[in-house]
Scaffold this motif. Sequence first.
Motif, PDB file in Angstrom:
ATOM      1  N   GLU A 127     -11.771   4.471   0.128  1.00  0.00           N
ATOM      2  CA  GLU A 127     -10.393   4.216   0.549  1.00  0.00           C
ATOM      3  C   GLU A 127      -9.615   5.525   0.496  1.00  0.00           C
ATOM      4  OE1 GLU A 127      -8.159   0.449  -0.434  1.00  0.00           O
ATOM      5  OE2 GLU A 127      -7.140   1.857  -1.766  1.00  0.00           O
ATOM      6  N   LEU A 128      -8.890   5.814   1.558  1.00  0.00           N
ATOM      7  CA  LEU A 128      -8.075   7.026   1.596  1.00  0.00           C
ATOM      8  C   LEU A 128      -6.689   6.703   1.062  1.00  0.00           C
ATOM      9  CD1 LEU A 128      -9.051   8.491   5.086  1.00  0.00           C
ATOM     10  CD2 LEU A 128     -10.082   8.907   2.871  1.00  0.00           C
ATOM     11  N   ARG A 129      -6.334   7.343  -0.030  1.00  0.00           N
ATOM     12  CA  ARG A 129      -5.032   7.079  -0.653  1.00  0.00           C
ATOM     13  C   ARG A 129      -4.147   8.316  -0.525  1.00  0.00           C
ATOM     14  NH1 ARG A 129      -7.107   3.858  -6.110  1.00  0.00           N
ATOM     15  NH2 ARG A 129      -8.158   2.162  -4.956  1.00  0.00           N
ATOM     16  N   PRO A 130      -2.889   8.112  -0.103  1.00  0.00           N
ATOM     17  CA  PRO A 130      -1.991   9.253   0.080  1.00  0.00           C
ATOM     18  C   PRO A 130      -1.610   9.894  -1.249  1.00  0.00           C
ATOM     19  CG  PRO A 130      -0.800   7.187   0.399  1.00  0.00           C
ATOM     20  CD  PRO A 130      -2.246   6.824   0.250  1.00  0.00           C
ATOM     21  N   VAL A 131      -1.707  11.214  -1.293  1.00  0.00           N
ATOM     22  CA  VAL A 131      -1.363  11.948  -2.506  1.00  0.00           C
ATOM     23  C   VAL A 131      -0.541  13.179  -2.153  1.00  0.00           C
ATOM     24  CG1 VAL A 131      -3.426  11.224  -3.783  1.00  0.00           C
ATOM     25  CG2 VAL A 131      -3.485  13.307  -2.411  1.00  0.00           C
ATOM     26  N   VAL A 132       0.129  13.697  -3.164  1.00  0.00           N
ATOM     27  CA  VAL A 132       0.833  14.971  -3.075  1.00  0.00           C
ATOM     28  C   VAL A 132       0.142  15.943  -4.034  1.00  0.00           C
ATOM     29  CG1 VAL A 132       3.013  16.185  -3.460  1.00  0.00           C
ATOM     30  CG2 VAL A 132       3.035  13.863  -2.536  1.00  0.00           C
ATOM     31  N   THR A 133      -0.099  17.168  -3.591  1.00  0.00           N
ATOM     32  CA  THR A 133      -0.647  18.184  -4.492  1.00  0.00           C
ATOM     33  C   THR A 133       0.503  18.744  -5.322  1.00  0.00           C
ATOM     34  OG1 THR A 133      -2.430  18.777  -2.974  1.00  0.00           O
ATOM     35  CG2 THR A 133      -1.840  20.393  -4.663  1.00  0.00           C
TER      36      THR A 133
END
Length: 206
Positions: A127-133
């Motif tokens: 599953e591709l989950r949105p993240v912030v670096t």
Amino acid sequence: MRMIRQAGRHELEIRKSRFICTLARVQTEAEAVAFIAEHRRAHRDATHNCTAYVVGEHGEITKSSDDGEPSGTAGVPMLEVLVRRGLTGVVAVVTRYFGGVKLGAGGLVRAYAQAVSEAIDAVGVVELRPVVTVTVSADHALAGRLLGDLHGRGREPSQVRYGRLVEADVPVAVDEVDDFRAWVAQVTGGRAEVRCGAEGYVEVPV
């Protein structure tokens, strides 16, 4: 948004016919079309090379082909498996070598769907989950404890840089950034700097 974990191939035999499903990850429709063309060239001796693909951030681009099988008995059931699994960025080719026994329309539908379904199970799904670096900067005296605490919370940095300060890039879910900022401030006594960078996705096995 879900994708297959990796490219792969799975074969099954049904009433003497070989059904070989090859799966690949693709980012665009052009990549899917090119993969299909290359696969058909490599397996031109097959009876059929039936195809289906789903691409687009929301799986909005779909296409399938029966490649000579009776209409609706190959490409459509293949595509339905991809859609039902919620996948995107994937192309499937089922290569059939006819074994001399006809399966009938219902048998073909089941065979092509089974080939794709079993191939997906074999390669796995993420599953591709949105993240912030999020980059956390701290002096060397704090860095050891901070990195240990990150590890303890299951937040492994994607990269750590050592210079005047220690900088750790940490992927953080979009809706958890504020909580992460508060946690960093708490464990470092407010002595670490937190900067938000690019948004992207992480792959989580499902």
